[in-house]
Design an enzyme around this catalytic site. Structure first.
Site, PDB file in Angstrom:
ATOM      1  CD  GLN A 123      -2.193   1.238   2.941  1.00 14.98           C
ATOM      2  OE1 GLN A 123      -3.171   0.570   3.242  1.00 14.98           O
ATOM      3  NE2 GLN A 123      -1.578   1.990   3.835  1.00 14.98           N
ATOM      4  N   GLY A 124       0.779   2.066  -1.027  1.00  9.66           N
ATOM      5  CA  GLY A 124       1.583   3.284  -1.102  1.00  9.66           C
ATOM      6  C   GLY A 124       0.780   4.503  -0.714  1.00  9.66           C
ATOM      7  CE1 TYR A 125      -3.718   3.701  -0.387  1.00  6.79           C
ATOM      8  CE2 TYR A 125      -4.744   3.761   1.771  1.00  6.79           C
ATOM      9  CZ  TYR A 125      -4.796   3.417   0.441  1.00  6.79           C
ATOM     10  OH  TYR A 125      -5.911   2.797  -0.059  1.00  6.79           O
ATOM     11  CB  SER A 126       2.313   6.958   5.073  1.00  6.22           C
ATOM     12  OG  SER A 126       1.189   6.598   5.827  1.00  6.22           O
ATOM     13  CD  GLU A 241      -4.668  -0.318   7.438  1.00  4.86           C
ATOM     14  OE1 GLU A 241      -3.536  -0.751   7.261  1.00  4.86           O
ATOM     15  OE2 GLU A 241      -4.974   0.870   7.260  1.00  4.86           O
ATOM     16  CG  ASN A 372      -5.003   4.081  18.982  1.00  2.59           C
ATOM     17  OD1 ASN A 372      -5.238   3.697  17.819  1.00  2.59           O
ATOM     18  ND2 ASN A 372      -4.867   3.238  19.987  1.00  2.59           N
TER      19      ASN A 372
END
Lengths: 395, 362
Positions: A123-126, A241, A372
């Site tokens: 997953q290439g998100y952050s 997720e 969180n």
């Protein structure tokens, strides 16, 4: 209130149990994508124990979306040492996304091999400067003829070293407001221009990577949804997720192991579980877990009974579950005292160091998947109706 | 499979909430707390009119014969309204004990009266759970002597259900000679408590109660009721906090837009939301899953006492200085939760019991 699944499911459970009995000793060997893993995935699909509700034409079993049957499968598999179905971000996040938003070609090309374990996804998100504020991401893609050209940097990319494909968020509309300028692309990991650097974690492992992307060229059709819709496409799967990060039924297994540990560990010959303060901490954790299990039943019920609302119950699972799990693993370390600090292959190490490993790993999960603190923003804004933090001018 | 409240249970909840909103406003609660007992009596009459005194009593004795989940709905609704009425002791624990362990005569004598709202029964099990101040009662030749503290619903009761240390249960009429009633003033002025001093008082043993499983069942029920009362009260404290944060402005903005405040509210919600499911689950196990019922009741009371304490503190903080005032009245919920926490065993005491239940001693 009715916690029975009903007699109509008795036969189904019996079938699952008999499949498990026959296949309990299946051995999966070799690396991910090994022949034995792929054969096992296919066998699970053929019998309806994996990818159950995914249409046959895309490589699934093609069964009804019967939540209770899925639950029975999960319950019975959890009781047995039988190899579990493969997980990972491709199966948990990409497949549901393609099913609801992908083109027919994308569904045909990717879902079957992903389910079979032939294609692993990362997953290439952050990005280094876009963590909690993910929508500020700067990695860009420009259309050059019939190719996207991608430049930028991604971080916290789990299993990038094992993956054949990456679903990646990139900025394609630099002049649009930040949430409307993002697109969701499917990037082969063997494309030219991808440089990967593993990130060593506090646990000593390297589950994550940084990706440096320099003029990476991928076909123009590798976009899910339209240009500028990537944020909505990605949000369709983030829910998947978060729900999977802290299952209270898994935590129950860890609690059982903790009880065993505290019955076996001794201090000056006295069992740790007989020491009142240790025992009280253990029982406090059990009480919290029981509350989360009741909450999970309510969520399950809302999935079966569509009219039942359980929004807030769902929003809190990741926050509550990861915090509790971290604390549970931490109590085991306290119960062992100095022994609890041992790691890797040290003499006197207990349970292969799994307590120490999980204690750190779950701190990672408190941060990962939306910290969180971000979860608390989501709970307060979306469930309690409290206002967003005012935007600072120019940010 | 359906986990949650039925339409009937939801409608019961709404009826009680509506009744309390109309008849037990904060002004009424304040008046009761300041000694105007007649105001409490009219609220009590209202819940009798709703049939709540006979909710768990079998139909043959004039009750509605509903299960513990219904009773949980009632207790949570009464907690949310800080209702100054008897419930957990008089209308759940006492009839349950009589029905489980009483003779036919005892059932015929007591259950119709309780169901019909003619009789309040104070319940004194504190000495069985954990005696304070060296209290305790002894049963000899049909007579009870000794002291019992912290009777639930004991004030102005017509009879008392008392336990000795071995868990035997006795019924005593309040008018019997030899009883001295001492009022105890607790922080929670919506439900005052009493101490009994007994000298050779005529007592009626519930003959089935020589089996300890009876008092354990009664305790489980009481603990679920107190936990539900706390959940109801804590939900109101959270709701009031969110509402206040959306009214109150500082630094030119609603305080509910500050993350410090949002996170306090989110934490309260994250802790409290599972507690609703937990009381329903505990009530369900009480009636349907005997092998899980005891542990579930213990852990529900212990865990919800902890969550309640945290919420009662945090919610007061969200209200700032106003949270500390009598004018706003938030303290009635704070104190209600505080009393529930100690009754029938503090969390630490109950967790000890939960450990023994699971054989941790072996």
């Amino acid at each position: 209130m009715d916690l029975e699944y009903g007699p109509q499911y008795d036969d189904f459970r019996a079938e699952v149990i008999s499949f498990i009995k026959e296949n309990e000793n299946t051995k999966i060997s070799g690396p991910p994508r090994s022949e034995s893993r792929i054969a096992w995935q296919q066998k699970l699909i053929d019998n309806g124990y994996f990818a159950r509700s995914i249409p046959k034409e895309y490589g699934g079993y093609g069964g009804d979306m019967d939540i209770i049957k899925l639950r029975i499968i999960a319950e019975e598999f959890a009781k047995s040492p039988i190899p579990k179905p493969a997980g990972g971000q491709g199966i948990q996040m990409l497949v549901p996304t393609l099913l609801s938003l992908g083109t027919e070609e994308q569904k045909q090309a990717y879902i079957r091999p992903t389910l079979r374990g032939e294609i692993l996804w990362c997953q290439g998100y952050s990005e280094p400067n876009s963590g909690s504020d993910l929508a500020s991401l700067q990695t860009k893609a420009e259309l050059d003829g019939d190719e996207w050209v991608i430049n930028g940097q991604k971080i916290w990319t789990s299993t990038a070293h094992l993956s054949q494909m990456c679903f990646i968020l990139v900025r394609t509309e630099p002049d649009a407001p930040k949430h409307q300028g993002i697109s969701y692309l499917l990037m082969p990991m063997d494309a030219e221009g991808i440089d990967r650097r593993p990130i060593k974690q506090m646990t000593g492992d390297s589950d994550f990577n940084e990706l440096f992307l320099t003029d990476v060229r991928i076909p123009a059709e590798n976009i899910v949804g339209s240009r500028g819709e990537g944020w909505q496409v990605a949000n369709a799967t983030l829910g998947h997720e978060r729900g999977s990060l802290a299952d209270p039924n898994v935590t129950q297994n860890r609690l059982n192991s903790l009880i065993d540990l505290m019955k076996n560990e001794t201090i000056d010959g006295q069992r740790v579980i007989d020491k009142p303060i240790f025992r009280d901490r253990l029982l406090s954790i059990q009480g919290r877990l029981m509350a989360q299990q009741s909450n999970a039943l309510r969520i399950l019920s809302s999935q079966i009974n569509k009219e039942q609302e359980a929004n807030l119950a769902k929003f809190i699972v990741k926050l509550q579950g990861t915090e509790l799990r971290h604390e549970l693993e931490g109590l085991a370390i306290d119960a062992m005292g100095e022994i609890g600090t041992l790691y890797e292959d040290s003499p006197h190490l207990k349970d292969n160091g799994v307590w120490q490993m999980n204690y750190m790993y779950y701190l990672g999960l408190i941060i990962g998947g939306g910290t969180n603190q971000i979860q608390k923003n989501i709970i307060s804004e979306r469930a309690l109706g409290m206002p967003k933090e005012p935007k600072i001018q120019g940010a | 499979m359906y986990f949650g409240l039925s339409e009937e249970q939801k409608s019961l909840e709404e009826n009680i909430n509506r009744f309390l909103a109309d008849n037990a406003s904060l002004d009424i609660i304040k008046a009761v707390a300041n000694g105007e007992e007649d105001k409490a009596q009219s609220v009590h009459q209202g819940i009798l009119d709703l049939g709540l005194s006979g909710l768990v009593i079998p139909e043959e004795y004039g009750g509605l014969e509903l299960d513990m989940l219904f009773a949980t709905v009632v207790a949570a609704a009464l907690g949310s309204g800080t209702a100054p009425v008897p419930y957990a002791g008089s209308y759940v624990m006492a009839p349950l004990a009589i029905n489980l362990a009483g003779s036919d005569d005892q059932k015929n004598q007591w259950l119709p009266k309780i169901a019909g709202g003619e009789c309040v029964v104070g319940v004194g099990l504190s000495e069985y759970v954990g005696a304070r101040e060296d209290a305790g009662i002894e049963f000899l030749n049909g007579k009870l002597s000794g002291r019992s503290l912290f009777l639930i619903d004991g004030k102005n009761a017509d009879a008392y259900l008392l336990a000795n240390k071995s868990g035997e249960l006795f019924l005593v009429e309040a008018s019997a000679p030899g009883i001295e009633v001492i009022e105890l003033t607790t922080v929670d002025k919506t439900r005052s408590s009493i101490e009994l001093i007994l000298k050779n008082v005529d007592a009626d043993l519930l003959s089935g109660s020589d089996d300890r499983s009876i008092i354990e069942k009664v305790l489980d029920a009481g603990r679920i009721m107190l936990a539900a009362d706390t959940v109801g009260a804590a939900q109101v404290m959270l709701d009031k906090s969110v509402a206040y944060s959306l009214e109150r402005k500082q630094f030119g903005r609603l305080i509910g837009s500050f993350q410090a405040v949002k996170h306090m509210c989110a934490e309260m919600a994250a802790e409290l939301e599972p507690c609703h499911s937990m009381i329903w689950h505990a009530a369900h196990c009480f009636d349907n899953v005997p092998e899980e019922a005891r542990l579930m009741a213990c852990q529900t009371k212990a865990h919800i006492s902890e969550v309640g304490q945290q919420i009662s503190k945090t919610a007061t903080e969200v209200h700032g200085g106003m949270g500390f005032t009598d004018e706003l009245g938030l303290h009635y919920w704070f104190k209600r939760i505080g009393l529930n926490r100690q009754l029938l065993g503090s969390p630490e005491l109950i967790r000890e019991e939960a450990g023994r239940l699971q054989g941790f001693d072996q």
